[in-house]
Design an enzyme around this catalytic site. Structure first.
Site, short mmCIF file in Angstrom:
data_model
loop_
_atom_site.label_atom_id
_atom_site.label_comp_id
_atom_site.label_asym_id
_atom_site.label_seq_id
_atom_site.Cartn_x
_atom_site.Cartn_y
_atom_site.Cartn_z
N CYS A 166 49.81 -14.56 61.57
CA CYS A 166 50.91 -14.44 62.59
C CYS A 166 51.43 -15.81 62.56
O CYS A 166 51.04 -16.98 62.51
CB CYS A 166 50.30 -14.63 64.12
SG CYS A 166 51.36 -14.64 65.23
N ASN A 167 52.81 -15.88 62.23
CA ASN A 167 53.79 -17.03 62.03
C ASN A 167 53.83 -17.77 63.25
O ASN A 167 53.71 -18.98 63.28
CB ASN A 167 55.12 -16.51 61.54
CG ASN A 167 55.20 -16.14 60.02
OD1 ASN A 167 55.30 -16.88 59.14
ND2 ASN A 167 55.02 -14.79 59.79
N THR A 168 54.21 -17.25 64.54
CA THR A 168 54.34 -17.99 65.69
C THR A 168 52.90 -18.56 66.12
O THR A 168 53.26 -19.83 66.49
CB THR A 168 54.75 -16.77 66.67
OG1 THR A 168 55.56 -15.93 66.36
CG2 THR A 168 55.27 -17.69 67.69
N ALA A 169 51.93 -18.32 65.82
CA ALA A 169 50.81 -18.68 66.14
C ALA A 169 50.53 -20.09 65.41
O ALA A 169 50.02 -21.01 65.81
CB ALA A 169 49.37 -17.97 65.64
N THR B 106 60.27 -14.75 65.00
CA THR B 106 60.22 -14.59 66.52
C THR B 106 61.16 -15.83 66.84
O THR B 106 61.29 -16.92 66.34
CB THR B 106 59.05 -14.61 67.25
OG1 THR B 106 58.24 -15.97 66.63
CG2 THR B 106 58.25 -13.37 66.65
N LYS C 115 54.86 -3.68 67.16
CA LYS C 115 53.41 -4.11 67.97
C LYS C 115 53.36 -2.57 68.92
O LYS C 115 52.11 -2.39 69.26
CB LYS C 115 53.68 -5.01 68.86
CG LYS C 115 53.80 -6.41 67.88
CD LYS C 115 53.86 -7.51 68.85
CE LYS C 115 54.08 -8.85 68.16
NZ LYS C 115 52.74 -9.30 67.59
N CYS D 105 57.51 -13.29 60.17
CA CYS D 105 56.91 -12.79 61.23
C CYS D 105 56.20 -11.39 60.63
O CYS D 105 56.85 -10.85 59.88
CB CYS D 105 57.57 -12.15 62.56
SG CYS D 105 56.79 -11.22 63.69
N ASP E 222 50.69 -13.79 74.36
CA ASP E 222 52.07 -13.92 73.74
C ASP E 222 52.31 -15.13 73.19
O ASP E 222 52.60 -16.08 74.11
CB ASP E 222 53.15 -13.20 74.52
CG ASP E 222 54.26 -12.86 73.51
OD1 ASP E 222 54.30 -11.83 72.90
OD2 ASP E 222 55.19 -13.71 73.44
N ARG E 223 52.47 -15.25 71.94
CA ARG E 223 52.59 -16.57 71.37
C ARG E 223 54.35 -17.39 71.59
O ARG E 223 54.36 -18.34 72.12
CB ARG E 223 52.52 -16.70 69.86
CG ARG E 223 51.02 -17.06 69.60
CD ARG E 223 50.04 -15.61 69.76
NE ARG E 223 50.76 -14.59 69.00
CZ ARG E 223 50.37 -13.41 69.50
NH1 ARG E 223 49.53 -13.01 70.43
NH2 ARG E 223 50.61 -12.12 68.72
N THR E 224 55.24 -16.11 71.63
CA THR E 224 56.67 -16.69 72.15
C THR E 224 56.73 -16.88 73.28
O THR E 224 57.28 -17.90 73.70
CB THR E 224 57.48 -15.53 71.47
OG1 THR E 224 57.41 -15.73 69.84
CG2 THR E 224 58.94 -15.76 71.89
#
Lengths: 241, 241
Positions: free
Chosen positions: A87-90, A131, A170, A200, A52-54
């Site tokens: 994936c934005n958070t990545a 996120t 998800k 996101c 999980d990136r966040t």
């Protein structure tokens, strides 16, 4: 199977799986084609096991970096020439990923910047739905240009709704994802936002076929458009959508 | 990024692109998962440039064989352990593809055979909707078992409607794809069919969300179910759908 006019694109996906499928469908829709053979060649690595990136960003860790790097190297071995990550958070690790391997890697916030300009939103109040990891990492800060920054963000109640929407998509509960995202959007509009960045890639899945789509900048669609454009060596032939 | 309980699946896709995306969405829906990390790792080679399969079969040629082989080898280099091709007509070359490279390759008609048994269709009149290539090559003949064969097929008018539906989906005209497939199905039902095999992966895209779905065996869904089952080393955990 690459042809002379297209660069083979690699997609590091699975973050999450439905968001990657949504991205691929948008690439197909944006490609001018009336038969299979005119569509874009892609190699998509659906690799949902990336941590999980966040959670990593909130904890100050880098657990997703090594597996993302491994995924990009796998795509490079398969012969891709250019990569994207829907994936934005990545994108917190975009600079490191670009330094540590050879594939050119498009940036989703740059794609959104182009989409904001294309949509003529420069005099509108823009809010970012994303996120907690994307907010904290500043994935969008300093990238969109002075006309759009600082971006409006929601309060804790809005963020809780955004988190709930993303988790629901998800987990396969699309109806709950839609309800929570619509409520978050309503609160942002009520607070003065005129345009929402769906920052996101689960959010465009949650809000597909809703009436607010035309007041949103879809980061998945933006990345798909940039990807189709960058795949074409002559850059002239992207279908409007 | 493979984990200890799942084999990494390779998908040779793009025949056509929307059918591959439909296949991926069905894999996600069939996988028991409440977060990204529980989903299946996949590598999908979207390679629409593979020459038209039906044209090759009708002309007695093998033009798609070499590029399909190249695509499977590319997937093998990327580390996949098992491969599928979400295109029925391509299965004309299944035996050769299995002989000429190392990856185990699931067979879509075997997946449909399992689905026919699962659905309890053994005493029903089953018709096959497919490309002219799939019919001529006998992709399904001799594979389904005595209870289901010989399969009913439509007359020239039905086949023209099936051809039109498939071409429309590949060309992005989903409404026309749906109209033509529904008319073909109606004619087959009128001629006595009780169950239709959607034996071309564009047909489930054309007929998504139509009322006849419960009288159809969807070859894409069947392949997705077999793929999820075969990906799991312990074989116990496929979500019913």
């Amino acid at each position: 199977m690459n042809d002379s006019t297209r660069r083979l694109i690699g997609v590091l996906g699975g973050m999450g799986p439905m968001a990657t499928i949504d991205f691929m469908a948008k690439v197909v829709a944006l490609t001018p084609a009336t038969c299979d053979q005119a569509h874009m060649p892609l190699i998509v690595h659906q690799v949902p096991q990336i941590p999980d990136r966040t959670a990593a960003i909130m904890g100050g860790g880098d657990a997703p970096l090594a597996p993302m790097l491994a995924g990009l190297r796998r795509l490079a071995r398969a012969g891709v020439e250019l990569a994207v990550i829907p994936c934005n958070t990545a994108h917190h690790w975009h600079a490191q990923l670009s330094q540590l391997q050879e594939l050119p890697l498009l940036h989703i916030a740059e794609a959104v910047r182009q989409e904001l300009i294309l949509s003529g939103a420069h005099d509108k109040k823009v809010a970012l739905m994303a996120t907690r990891g994307t907010h904290l990492a500043g994935v969008y800060s300093g990238r969109l240009g002075a006309a759009f920054e600082p971006l409006m963000t929601g309060d804790e109640a809005v963020q809780n709704l955004v988190d709930a929407s993303i988790a629901a998509v998800k987990g396969g509960d699309l109806a709950q994802g839609t309800r929570a995202a619509l409520e978050a959007a309503d609160r942002l509009f009520a607070a003065g936002a005129e345009v929402l960045i769906l920052g996101c890639t689960e959010l465009p899945v949650a809000l597909a076929n809703t009436a607010i789509q035309d007041r949103c900048i879809d980061s998945t669609l933006a990345l798909a458009r940039l990807c189709v454009k960058e795949s074409m060596r002559d850059d002239t032939n992207v279908r409007a959508a």
